[in-house]
Design a protein around this motif. Structure first.
Motif, mmCIF file in Angstrom:
data_model
loop_
_atom_site.group_PDB
_atom_site.id
_atom_site.type_symbol
_atom_site.label_atom_id
_atom_site.label_comp_id
_atom_site.label_asym_id
_atom_site.label_seq_id
_atom_site.Cartn_x
_atom_site.Cartn_y
_atom_site.Cartn_z
ATOM 1 N N SER A 100 -5.267 0.488 7.865
ATOM 2 C CA SER A 100 -5.075 1.937 7.862
ATOM 3 C C SER A 100 -3.952 2.351 8.798
ATOM 4 N N ALA A 124 0.826 -1.221 0.000
ATOM 5 C CA ALA A 124 0.000 0.000 0.000
ATOM 6 C C ALA A 124 0.857 1.267 0.000
ATOM 7 N N THR A 162 0.745 0.401 -6.559
ATOM 8 C CA THR A 162 -0.070 -0.468 -5.709
ATOM 9 C C THR A 162 -0.766 -1.500 -6.599
ATOM 10 N N ILE A 211 -5.274 -4.573 -4.014
ATOM 11 C CA ILE A 211 -5.343 -3.650 -2.876
ATOM 12 C C ILE A 211 -5.956 -2.343 -3.358
ATOM 13 N N GLU A 212 -7.013 -1.915 -2.688
ATOM 14 C CA GLU A 212 -7.703 -0.674 -3.057
ATOM 15 C C GLU A 212 -7.221 0.421 -2.105
ATOM 16 N N LEU A 213 -6.398 1.299 -2.636
ATOM 17 C CA LEU A 213 -5.742 2.303 -1.802
ATOM 18 C C LEU A 213 -6.446 3.659 -1.856
ATOM 19 N N ALA A 264 -6.159 1.116 3.123
ATOM 20 C CA ALA A 264 -6.011 0.149 2.034
ATOM 21 C C ALA A 264 -6.953 -1.021 2.290
#
Length: 205
Positions: free
Chosen positions: A142, A103, A164, A168-170, A177
């Motif tokens: 986080s 992340a 990234t 992973i959704e940042l 993340a």
């Protein structure tokens, strides 16, 4: 140079490869192993030697985790249904320190372990200080509010050194993340060629 940096660069030089793709790696300047015999002509490596090297490289990538932890991860991968190599990579990538590194909350996987151990990371709003903690799909990782202004974090997030991955959704502004799912081997952005199939052969032989 700190012991942590020394260990990191020693792994790079021992493998003769820039494992994390970092511009400061000594391998970029000299591609031979450490020590006075590092420049000797390389001999042909046996199958066991290739398997051992593959294991050391993969283990080293994740901050040179202990052999005991690595064996436990392999054994769990072997117990699970499906391809053991894919399972192994998925389990390694779901470690909390690996996700903190992916992340870009910190610059290196070594820093990620220290960052987690020092209590700077939350999982679903609760502080977790165990680097090997297994993050599940849908979990939110986080940075603690009081840790968001650390120079280490701000510099890492702004760095263009690496991207990234899709699993992973940042949210860089919120410094959160979301771990979407365990990735397949082909999705993991390793800087060098990894061979988890040889790692499986090493342990199963």
């Amino acid at each position: 140079m700190s012991k942590r940096h020394s260990a990191k660069y020693k792994i790079d030089r021992r493998m003769g490869e820039n494992i994390w793709g970092r511009p400061k790696s000594p391998v970029n300047a000299r591609q031979y192993g450490p020590g006075q015999h590092g420049q000797r002509r390389k001999q042909k490596v046996s199958d066991f030697g290739l398997q051992l090297r593959a294991k050391q490289k993969l283990k080293g990538f994740y901050g040179n985790i202990t052999e005991k932890q690595f064996v436990r991860t392999y054994e769990e991968a072997d117990r699970r249904k499906g391809n053991t190599s894919e399972n192994l990579i998925g389990l390694l990538e779901s470690r909390l320190d690996a996700i903190v590194y992916r992340a870009k909350f910190v610059p290196t996987v070594f820093a990620a372990r220290q960052f987690v151990n020092h209590g700077h990371v939350l999982v679903n709003g609760k502080r977790v200080n165990i680097a090997s903690y297994r993050v599940k799909a849908g979990d939110i990782v986080s940075v603690r509010e009081r840790s968001k202004n650390m120079a280490l974090v701000l510099e890492a997030l702004q760095s263009g050194e690496r991207d990234t991955p899709d699993y992973i959704e940042l949210d860089p502004k919120a410094m959160t993340a979301k771990f979407i799912r365990q990735p397949e081997f082909s999705e993991v952005p390793y800087a060098v060629k990894m061979e988890p199939n040889l790692v499986i052969e090493f342990y199963s032989s």
